[in-house]
Design a protein around this motif. Structure first.
Motif, PDB file in Angstrom:
ATOM      1  N   GLU A  92     -39.169 -17.845 -51.222  1.00  0.00           N
ATOM      2  CA  GLU A  92     -38.872 -19.303 -50.687  1.00  0.00           C
ATOM      3  C   GLU A  92     -39.173 -18.981 -48.856  1.00  0.00           C
ATOM      4  OE1 GLU A  92     -35.225 -20.505 -51.631  1.00  0.00           O
ATOM      5  OE2 GLU A  92     -35.623 -20.502 -53.907  1.00  0.00           O
ATOM      6  N   MET A  93     -38.649 -17.835 -48.417  1.00  0.00           N
ATOM      7  CA  MET A  93     -38.727 -17.557 -47.002  1.00  0.00           C
ATOM      8  C   MET A  93     -40.507 -17.638 -46.760  1.00  0.00           C
ATOM      9  SD  MET A  93     -36.642 -14.318 -46.154  1.00  0.00           S
ATOM     10  CE  MET A  93     -34.966 -14.298 -45.811  1.00  0.00           C
ATOM     11  N   LEU A  94     -41.194 -17.104 -47.488  1.00  0.00           N
ATOM     12  CA  LEU A  94     -42.586 -16.838 -47.001  1.00  0.00           C
ATOM     13  C   LEU A  94     -43.419 -18.400 -47.302  1.00  0.00           C
ATOM     14  CD1 LEU A  94     -43.448 -13.382 -48.121  1.00  0.00           C
ATOM     15  CD2 LEU A  94     -43.167 -14.231 -45.953  1.00  0.00           C
ATOM     16  N   GLN A  95     -42.823 -19.199 -48.191  1.00  0.00           N
ATOM     17  CA  GLN A  95     -43.683 -20.444 -48.355  1.00  0.00           C
ATOM     18  C   GLN A  95     -43.951 -21.286 -47.069  1.00  0.00           C
ATOM     19  OE1 GLN A  95     -41.345 -22.337 -51.549  1.00  0.00           O
ATOM     20  NE2 GLN A  95     -43.209 -21.734 -52.870  1.00  0.00           N
ATOM     21  N   GLY A  96     -45.078 -21.332 -46.645  1.00  0.00           N
ATOM     22  CA  GLY A  96     -45.364 -22.012 -45.536  1.00  0.00           C
ATOM     23  C   GLY A  96     -45.300 -21.390 -44.427  1.00  0.00           C
ATOM     24  N   ARG A  97     -44.816 -20.259 -44.470  1.00  0.00           N
ATOM     25  CA  ARG A  97     -44.587 -19.507 -42.872  1.00  0.00           C
ATOM     26  C   ARG A  97     -45.750 -18.625 -42.718  1.00  0.00           C
ATOM     27  NH1 ARG A  97     -40.127 -22.084 -40.893  1.00  0.00           N
ATOM     28  NH2 ARG A  97     -38.907 -22.852 -42.651  1.00  0.00           N
ATOM     29  N   ALA A  98     -46.651 -17.853 -43.414  1.00  0.00           N
ATOM     30  CA  ALA A  98     -47.707 -17.044 -43.184  1.00  0.00           C
ATOM     31  C   ALA A  98     -49.013 -17.605 -43.511  1.00  0.00           C
ATOM     32  CB  ALA A  98     -47.413 -15.617 -43.729  1.00  0.00           C
ATOM     33  N   SER A  99     -49.872 -17.575 -42.653  1.00  0.00           N
ATOM     34  CA  SER A  99     -51.577 -18.142 -43.235  1.00  0.00           C
ATOM     35  C   SER A  99     -52.033 -17.292 -44.273  1.00  0.00           C
ATOM     36  CB  SER A  99     -52.191 -18.157 -42.110  1.00  0.00           C
ATOM     37  OG  SER A  99     -52.608 -17.089 -41.425  1.00  0.00           O
ATOM     38  N   ASN A 100     -52.932 -18.084 -45.100  1.00  0.00           N
ATOM     39  CA  ASN A 100     -53.436 -17.099 -46.215  1.00  0.00           C
ATOM     40  C   ASN A 100     -52.557 -16.635 -47.335  1.00  0.00           C
ATOM     41  OD1 ASN A 100     -56.205 -18.027 -45.248  1.00  0.00           O
ATOM     42  ND2 ASN A 100     -55.853 -16.284 -43.818  1.00  0.00           N
ATOM     43  N   VAL A 101     -51.353 -17.096 -47.470  1.00  0.00           N
ATOM     44  CA  VAL A 101     -50.563 -16.528 -48.354  1.00  0.00           C
ATOM     45  C   VAL A 101     -49.959 -17.701 -49.235  1.00  0.00           C
ATOM     46  CG1 VAL A 101     -48.200 -15.186 -48.642  1.00  0.00           C
ATOM     47  CG2 VAL A 101     -49.497 -14.706 -46.723  1.00  0.00           C
ATOM     48  N   ASP A 102     -50.313 -17.456 -50.697  1.00  0.00           N
ATOM     49  CA  ASP A 102     -50.004 -18.705 -51.643  1.00  0.00           C
ATOM     50  C   ASP A 102     -49.034 -18.060 -52.385  1.00  0.00           C
ATOM     51  OD1 ASP A 102     -52.157 -20.093 -50.494  1.00  0.00           O
ATOM     52  OD2 ASP A 102     -53.481 -19.345 -51.739  1.00  0.00           O
ATOM     53  N   ILE A 103     -47.940 -18.860 -52.560  1.00  0.00           N
ATOM     54  CA  ILE A 103     -46.644 -18.467 -53.299  1.00  0.00           C
ATOM     55  C   ILE A 103     -46.297 -19.728 -54.178  1.00  0.00           C
ATOM     56  CG2 ILE A 103     -44.360 -17.856 -53.302  1.00  0.00           C
ATOM     57  CD1 ILE A 103     -44.713 -16.510 -50.474  1.00  0.00           C
ATOM     58  N   THR A 104     -46.444 -19.231 -55.524  1.00  0.00           N
ATOM     59  CA  THR A 104     -46.151 -20.422 -56.613  1.00  0.00           C
ATOM     60  C   THR A 104     -44.806 -19.964 -57.359  1.00  0.00           C
ATOM     61  OG1 THR A 104     -48.540 -20.754 -56.739  1.00  0.00           O
ATOM     62  CG2 THR A 104     -47.134 -21.633 -58.601  1.00  0.00           C
ATOM     63  N   MET A 105     -43.943 -20.813 -57.346  1.00  0.00           N
ATOM     64  CA  MET A 105     -42.783 -20.340 -58.095  1.00  0.00           C
ATOM     65  C   MET A 105     -43.048 -20.553 -59.753  1.00  0.00           C
ATOM     66  SD  MET A 105     -41.065 -19.289 -55.784  1.00  0.00           S
ATOM     67  CE  MET A 105     -39.399 -18.978 -56.562  1.00  0.00           C
ATOM     68  N   ALA A 106     -42.231 -19.950 -60.686  1.00  0.00           N
ATOM     69  CA  ALA A 106     -42.761 -19.930 -61.864  1.00  0.00           C
ATOM     70  C   ALA A 106     -42.352 -21.457 -62.305  1.00  0.00           C
ATOM     71  CB  ALA A 106     -41.994 -18.991 -62.687  1.00  0.00           C
ATOM     72  N   SER A 107     -41.043 -21.821 -61.910  1.00  0.00           N
ATOM     73  CA  SER A 107     -40.344 -23.076 -62.251  1.00  0.00           C
ATOM     74  C   SER A 107     -39.359 -23.313 -61.148  1.00  0.00           C
ATOM     75  CB  SER A 107     -39.743 -22.807 -63.598  1.00  0.00           C
ATOM     76  OG  SER A 107     -38.543 -22.218 -63.528  1.00  0.00           O
ATOM     77  N   GLY A 108     -38.494 -24.497 -61.381  1.00  0.00           N
ATOM     78  CA  GLY A 108     -37.743 -24.950 -60.482  1.00  0.00           C
ATOM     79  C   GLY A 108     -36.239 -24.249 -60.755  1.00  0.00           C
ATOM     80  N   ASP A 109     -36.270 -23.581 -61.652  1.00  0.00           N
ATOM     81  CA  ASP A 109     -35.112 -23.078 -62.299  1.00  0.00           C
ATOM     82  C   ASP A 109     -34.275 -21.875 -61.210  1.00  0.00           C
ATOM     83  OD1 ASP A 109     -35.155 -24.789 -64.496  1.00  0.00           O
ATOM     84  OD2 ASP A 109     -35.831 -23.042 -65.890  1.00  0.00           O
ATOM     85  N   PRO A 110     -33.287 -22.005 -60.881  1.00  0.00           N
ATOM     86  CA  PRO A 110     -32.773 -20.721 -59.925  1.00  0.00           C
ATOM     87  C   PRO A 110     -33.105 -19.488 -60.667  1.00  0.00           C
ATOM     88  CG  PRO A 110     -30.702 -21.685 -61.206  1.00  0.00           C
ATOM     89  CD  PRO A 110     -32.048 -22.625 -61.458  1.00  0.00           C
ATOM     90  N   GLY A 111     -33.510 -18.558 -59.746  1.00  0.00           N
ATOM     91  CA  GLY A 111     -33.888 -17.026 -60.204  1.00  0.00           C
ATOM     92  C   GLY A 111     -35.046 -17.005 -60.958  1.00  0.00           C
ATOM     93  N   ALA A 112     -35.849 -18.138 -61.036  1.00  0.00           N
ATOM     94  CA  ALA A 112     -37.178 -17.836 -61.543  1.00  0.00           C
ATOM     95  C   ALA A 112     -38.188 -17.093 -60.949  1.00  0.00           C
ATOM     96  CB  ALA A 112     -37.834 -19.378 -61.799  1.00  0.00           C
ATOM     97  N   GLY A 113     -39.041 -16.511 -61.454  1.00  0.00           N
ATOM     98  CA  GLY A 113     -40.142 -15.448 -60.890  1.00  0.00           C
ATOM     99  C   GLY A 113     -40.989 -16.462 -59.923  1.00  0.00           C
TER     100      GLY A 113
END
Length: 488
Positions: free
Chosen positions: A137-158
């Motif tokens: 969640e820290m890196l999402q949208g904070r660094a260019s060319n870095v794509d972060i996809t959460m597995a789901s919206g559940d807390p603690g998901a990968g």
């Protein structure tokens, strides 16, 4: 006879000198009124002389100059004013200026102006007021060319991390993660399919409290990742945790309360509209066979179970709360620097039945034996308890879906709870073995699985590191460390 009186503006001339009698250049002279408002102003010339046009012969003028005390003089019809300004002396406390070279790659100090490789840095000071529970969640949208996809919206998901896109079809595309100079090992099963999403294996990053992180560096190109060899082929995430600082022992406690809500979904059909749309589709296809589940036959014993207006998405959604507690203690003297922290996160998900609890502790110690020799030790322990929502197994279904995914496509004319033929609702969930959508194994009751299913994952992780660093020369450093990582 009419008399007219007017006040003739007067002119004030003068000279400003210092205590030695030398003229002061550029001194500001301002006329002020009884409300301390500025009316007119001027400055002294090369010889310290000035000329100021006054709006009133009986007024005040203020004389100010950098490094000298400000003076105010009352003018009562005067036409010339000589001012002797006194120097202003202030005593300052001790001022200590320290500088630390930026480290790129975790080893060699490189200044930002000399940096030629592709590196992005995220400073945690910029995110102190933002509620995040993981590194992803820290890196999402904070660094260019870095794509972060959460597995789901559940807390603690990968999560899945990609630096500069996907590089391999059959191999792993996850970057190497390094915490305080030690690679963060991710254990994979022997039969693990690298072509599949590997976010669950990276969920261990959730066990690093964001408040313990100082900076995150993203190394993108070959020049930046060369020191890590082939393991850094997909990029490197360098995580540097906070350490002790010289000074008195300080205590910090941070509490964050967050309210979590699902964003508004796309408009969904109710049960009546859904049944009509399905019937139109059947008739348009040329078929005359209408399923009983869509016929709205009141004489059918299952009529009440298939004549509802159920919003499955709303039924499995709740408002979540997150309580985040963080306590830290740091300080140190000439030789030893230390920092100790405790963190506790209790987060309730927006899907019913989801919950995440995390406890973290970290202790860092740096002991300077001499100017050249440094011993340091790190100890961290993390425990997480995660209740996830039900999800189909990828071993049985290639398009495995979770509770929330099914809630979008589950027939809204079906009931949550079972009705008898007379229309009396029971406490039992309505989960037929077969229905017009398909098998009950795949088209199950989302509310039943959200409330009654159990998918719990607990993790204990203990990491220790002992390091020896000796500065042989200014540009030659010997460094050795041993680290243990126990994950259960």
């Amino acid at each position: 006879l009419i008399s007219v009186f007017s006040q003739v503006p007067s002119v004030l001339k003068g000279k400003v000198i210092d205590e030695t009698g030398e003229a002061l250049i550029g001194v500001t002279i301002i006329e002020v009124n009884e409300l301390n408002r500025s009316l007119n102003g001027t400055v002294t010339d090369l010889n310290g002389n000035f000329t100021l046009r006054l709006s009133n012969p009986d007024t005040k003028v203020r004389i100010s100059y950098i490094g000298f005390m400000t003076e105010e003089h009352t003018i009562s019809g005067q036409t010339f004013l000589e001012v002797d300004l006194e120097e202003e002396t202030q005593l300052l406390d001790e001022v200590v200026v320290t500088a630390e070279a930026k480290k790129i790659g975790g080893f060699i100090p490189v200044s930002e102006r000399d940096l030629t490789s592709a590196v992005s840095t995220v400073d945690m000071k910029e995110l102190e007021e933002i509620k995040v529970s993981s590194v992803g969640e820290m890196l999402q949208g904070r660094a260019s060319n870095v794509d972060i996809t959460m597995a789901s919206g559940d807390p603690g998901a990968g999560m899945s991390v990609r630096i500069r896109g996907t590089a391999s079809i059959s191999g792993s595309n996850q970057p190497l993660i390094v915490v305080d100079g030690v690679p963060f090992e991710i254990e994979l099963d022997n039969d693990f399919d690298f072509s599949a999403v590997t976010q669950e294996q990276f969920s261990g990053l959730l066990n690093i409290a964001p408040e313990d992180i100082l900076t995150i560096q993203v190394l993108k190109d070959a020049a930046a990742t060369a020191v890590w060899g082939s393991r850094g082929a997909n990029g490197v995430l360098l995580i540097e945790t906070k350490r002790g600082v010289k000074g008195k022992t300080t205590f910090d406690y941070i509490y964050k309360l967050s309210i979590l809500q699902q964003p508004k979904s796309i408009p969904l059909l109710d049960g009546d509209s859904y049944s009509m749309l399905m019937l139109e589709g059947i008739l348009n296809s040329g078929s005359t066979e209408i399923p009983k589940e869509l016929a709205y036959d009141k004489n059918w014993e299952e009529y009440h179970n298939y004549s509802q207006n159920t919003n499955w998405l709303d039924e499995i959604t709740q408002t979540g709360l997150a309580h985040d507690h963080n306590f830290s203690l740091m300080g140190g003297g000439e030789s030893a620097l230390y920092r100790f922290s405790l963190g506790y996160l209790d987060q309730e998900g927006t899907t019913k039945g989801t919950h995440f609890t995390r406890f973290t502790s970290r202790f860092n110690l740096d002991y300077h034996v001499s100017r050249k020799l440094l011993f340091s030790g790190d100890l961290s322990y993390a425990y997480s308890d995660n209740d996830l929502s039900y999800r189909e197994s990828t071993e049985h279904y290639q398009d495995a879906r979770g509770v929330r995914q099914l809630a979008y496509i589950k027939a809204p004319n079906m009931s949550i709870y079972d009705f008898d033929p007379e229309g009396n609702m029971s406490d039992n969930y309505f989960s037929p073995g077969e229905n017009f959508q398909g098998s009950g194994n795949r088209w199950y009751n989302p509310v039943a699985m959200a409330n009654e299913s159990t998918w719990n994952r607990k993790q204990h992780r203990l990491r220790t590191k002992f390091q020896l660093k000796y500065n042989i020369l200014d540009n030659l450093v010997f460094q050795s460390f041993v680290a243990y990582d126990i994950d259960n």
